[in-house]
Design a protein around this motif. Structure first.
Motif: not given
Ligand code: SF4
Ligand code: SF4
Ligand code: FES
Lengths: 245, 182
Positions: A91, A94, A96-99, A103-104, A109, A120, A124, A126-127, A143
């Protein structure tokens, strides 16, 4: 002479100058960690590796092992604390794992998976954080930086370039780039530098490589974080290491 | 009424999401027939019922990005015994939350005034449009959420496993293979 400690009741040998973490990993005992990497001097910032040693909570990556030390590691309580730390890391940046290209392959993660992080949990932040795409071969996306200082250590101790540093304190701490403009493109960093390949998250990414391995076939699709970390330890151990190889 | 065969009642909705999670729900394919043996649907995009009545399970896709999202989410929480956040948007805000550290007005100007592809150059202000919030919020930051089912979207098999556990009164297992944040 080889002395021993116990971790969750298991006898673990250690040699002089080994930390609890070193001894544990060498013996194949997993202690969760993010800012520790056996190739570098310990830093002790993420606190994921906190264990109870002789009744006191200590960071196992910095605490030297001492004869007869009784270490408690894999308990529901400690793992709950670790999960809360991972949730705070999520938190506070930022993520945004799918983007995210990482990821993986991302250890933050994978730590969430290992510790069964279902949400989480906290609010959050969101700084506002900076993305630096000025380097021809490397992206720097703050981020996703968890301030583990692995890039700082790699650039300073191995590449001898000191491209990265941490500035400010507490919640204002952030990664800075050592050039007049503050941009990565204006440093001597090269894509072959160690610092370009040690980030446990997706904060430092190599350009044009993001999707060479498709999602679903990546590092932590194949193995768990403990498996990965124990193999990482094996790669740095000398053949005739403290446990005889 | 002692109706032993009472079906489990489920409501679903998509807030600030892309309907990908709903599409993934449909991806359970022929198992949908088995599902319909066990459940009946209340409000959901599949039935087109507009308001949520008392339900056993509410499944929410998407985060909260405007006043209408907040109303719908409250209605779900008030009516559903168990509330499930499905997918990354409901759980973290996800891609819609990329706007969260950009000033809302700057965002609107960029999209509706400056973007070369826009026609009319006008920021929509019809009173029927729901009031946008300054940020996109994960649903657990607005109401209490009982379960989280991750993924963007969660794969159909994970949804099936999760739902059948829940319907049959088991604690839903979202173990290592089913837990994915992407
Ligand atoms: S750095 Fe890791 S945790 Fe953060 S968005 Fe990327 S994959 Fe997710
Ligand atoms: S950029 Fe990566 S390696 Fe450097 S401090 Fe941040 S998380 Fe650690
Ligand atoms: S691994 Fe020890 S503090 Fe991070």
């Amino acid at each position: 002479m080889i002395s021993t400690i116990t971790i969750d009741g298991k006898t673990v040998p250690f040699t002089e100058e080994q930390t609890i973490m070193d001894a544990a990993l060498a013996a194949g005992v997993y202690i969760p960690h993010l800012c520790h990497n056996p190739e570098f001097k310990p830093h002790g910032s993420c606190k994921l590796c906190v264990v109870e040693a002789n009744g006191r909570n200590v960071t196992s990556c910095t605490m030297p092992a001492s004869p007869g030390m009784v270490v408690v590691n894999d308990t529901p309580e400690l793992n709950e604390d670790r999960k809360a730390l991972v949730q705070m890391l999520f938190v506070e940046g930022n993520h945004i794992c799918p983007a995210c290209e990482a990821t993986g392959n991302c250890q933050l993660q994978a730590a969430g998976y290992y510790l069964h992080m279902q949400s989480p949990h906290f609010m959050h932040f969101y700084p506002p954080r900076r993305v630096d795409a000025s380097h021809p071969d490397i992206f720097l996306d703050l981020n996703r930086c968890i301030l583990c200082e692995l890039c700082v250590r790699a650039s300073r101790d191995i590449d001898k370039k000191s491209v990265f540093g941490i500035s400010s304190r507490g919640i204002d701490s952030h990664l800075v780039v050592n050039s007049e403009s503050g941009r990565l493109g204006d440093t001597s960093m090269a894509v072959t530098d160690k610092a370009a390949h040690v980030c446990p998250t997706g904060a430092i990414l190599i350009k044009r490589k993001g999707y060479t391995v498709p999602m679903g076939k990546r590092l932590f699709d194949q193995k768990t974080l403990p498996e990965f970390h124990l193999e990482q330890q094996k790669r740095v151990e000398p053949e005739d290491g403290p446990d005889g190889g | 009424m002692a109706d032993e065969k009472r079906k489990i009642r489920i409501a679903t909705c998509s807030l600030a999401g892309c309907f990908g999670c709903h599409t993934s729900m449909l991806d359970i394919d022929e198992r949908l027939f088995d599902l319909l043996e066990m459940v009946e649907f209340d409000r959901t995009p599949f039935t087109d019922i507009k308001h949520c009545g008392p339900c056993d399970i509410g499944i929410v896709e998407g985060g909260v990005s405007n006043a209408e999202n907040a109303h719908v989410l409250k209605e779900f929480r008030e009516n559903c015994k168990v509330l499930v956040a499905i997918g990354s948007c409901a759980i973290t805000g996800n891609v819609p939350a990329l706007r969260n550290n950009i000033d809302l007005w700057d965002c609107f100007q960029e999209v509706y005034l400056y973007d070369p592809g826009t026609e009319g150059k006008q920021i929509p202000n019809d009173p029927e449009l729901p009031l946008p919030f300054d940020k996109v919020y994960p649903i657990y930051e607005v109401v209490k959420v009982d379960y989280f089912l991750h993924g963007c979207p969660p794969p159909a098999n994970a949804i099936w496993k999760f739902l059948t556990d829940l319907i049959q009164g088991r604690q839903p297992e979202t173990g290592h293979e089913l837990l994915r944040y992407d």
